[in-house]
Design a protein around this motif. Sequence first.
Motif, PDB file in Angstrom:
ATOM      1  N   THR A 115       0.819  -1.229   0.000  1.00 46.34           N
ATOM      2  CA  THR A 115       0.000   0.000   0.000  1.00 46.34           C
ATOM      3  C   THR A 115       0.849   1.274   0.000  1.00 46.34           C
ATOM      4  OG1 THR A 115      -0.142   0.258   2.408  1.00 46.34           O
ATOM      5  CG2 THR A 115      -1.774  -1.193   1.364  1.00 46.34           C
ATOM      6  N   ASN A 175       2.763   4.583  -1.071  1.00 53.79           N
ATOM      7  CA  ASN A 175       2.465   5.565  -2.118  1.00 53.79           C
ATOM      8  C   ASN A 175       3.502   5.518  -3.241  1.00 53.79           C
ATOM      9  OD1 ASN A 175       0.121   6.626  -0.989  1.00 53.79           O
ATOM     10  ND2 ASN A 175       1.263   8.043   0.326  1.00 53.79           N
ATOM     11  N   THR A 206      -1.438   3.643   8.328  1.00 56.05           N
ATOM     12  CA  THR A 206      -0.936   5.024   8.329  1.00 56.05           C
ATOM     13  C   THR A 206      -0.671   5.514   9.749  1.00 56.05           C
ATOM     14  OG1 THR A 206      -3.258   5.728   8.275  1.00 56.05           O
ATOM     15  CG2 THR A 206      -2.035   5.841   6.197  1.00 56.05           C
ATOM     16  N   LYS A 240      -2.536   8.497   3.147  1.00 52.99           N
ATOM     17  CA  LYS A 240      -2.806   7.617   2.008  1.00 52.99           C
ATOM     18  C   LYS A 240      -4.286   7.680   1.655  1.00 52.99           C
ATOM     19  CE  LYS A 240       0.723   4.155   3.138  1.00 52.99           C
ATOM     20  NZ  LYS A 240       0.950   2.823   3.729  1.00 52.99           N
ATOM     21  N   ALA A 252      -5.657   2.015  -1.106  1.00 49.03           N
ATOM     22  CA  ALA A 252      -4.822   1.054  -0.365  1.00 49.03           C
ATOM     23  C   ALA A 252      -5.510  -0.306  -0.285  1.00 49.03           C
ATOM     24  CB  ALA A 252      -4.528   1.595   1.039  1.00 49.03           C
TER      25      ALA A 252
END
Length: 350
Positions: free
Chosen positions: A107, A109, A145, A151, A156
């Motif tokens: 997940t 970025n 997170t 995010k 995700a």
Amino acid sequence: MNPSTTPTEYRFSFGPWNMSEGADPFGPDTRAVFPHEKKYALYRPLGFEGVQLHDDDAVPGLDDLTAAQIERQASQLKSVLANEGLTPEFVAPRLWFSERTIDGAYTSNSQSDRAYAWDRTKKCIDIARSIDCNAIVLWLSREGTYIREAKDAKVAYDRLLESINQMLDYDPTIEIWIEPKPNEPADQAYVPTIGHAIALAYASNAPKRVKGLIESAHAMLAGLDASDEMAFALAHDKLGSVHLNDQNGLKFDEDKNFGSANLRGAFNQVRVLEENGYGRRGEFIGLDVKTMRTQRGCPVTEHLSNSRTMFLHLVDKVRSLDPKLVQQFRDARDYEALEIHILKHLLGVG
Ligand code: GLO
Ligand code: MG
């Protein structure tokens, strides 16, 4: 209460990381390092036959190795395990150590970090194949997170499902067991409970090959009852493995000895496993326990054998519970009587 007449013979497993050097985030090692490769010889004498592995427990330094080198080292490990009479239970990609997974793996970025995660996962599956192991475990440690805005959570979740599908396509028989945990190291993890894991399983391209691994402490950290979480997975035939341990309230993940903080909670986990035939198809009783930092020795193993012994004592308690009496109390809806009966049974009085 198990309908079958032959009692389950439980098999036990743990991972080499469960024999630790005592370091915590506030201080360095408190015990000498016990060589990793010598740990395998300790399993059988301690009453364990299953080995849980991270990919780099199996093949150290795999990021810098070629596929052929990885294959060679994995086959060496296969003979070591065979010589010790051990079965590899699962291999887990350690996706939380690399500087390329600081912000998560599947997940993240960063496109290149996600590519690294996929590459590492393929290596993990290859290692599992080479040592005749049919399961990988995804503890999705950094898939979450520290702040929600960091995010796109919907993206995700899409990425997690895509990654799972990629794994299922990459190998036609491998099983994926998701180990949910609500927090630590992330502030909020994306797959905090077994319900989330099982939803991903059903949404995947091969639902039968996606299951869960439930750790007692992780369920408690989510404010849930571990035995109910296990029952939920069992009701969907999706309990690949367990990490039995204990947890004293909502704080850091303590990995305490099984039954040491909440004996009745531990009894109920054993009861649910036993009543539903867990272990009859070869599933292991995994123990993810850590000894105390204060403990002397090298290596320290008592936490493993003591947790195993506690499990077996609790199996006796479950087997000696009178099912007819329990049913009578349930039928009469006399839960006060049921409760005192359970407490006395656990204490061995009355
Ligand atoms: C940490 C987890 C961890 C996993 C192991 C296997 O909280 O419990 O110990 O079980 O890395 O994936
Ligand atoms: Mg665990």
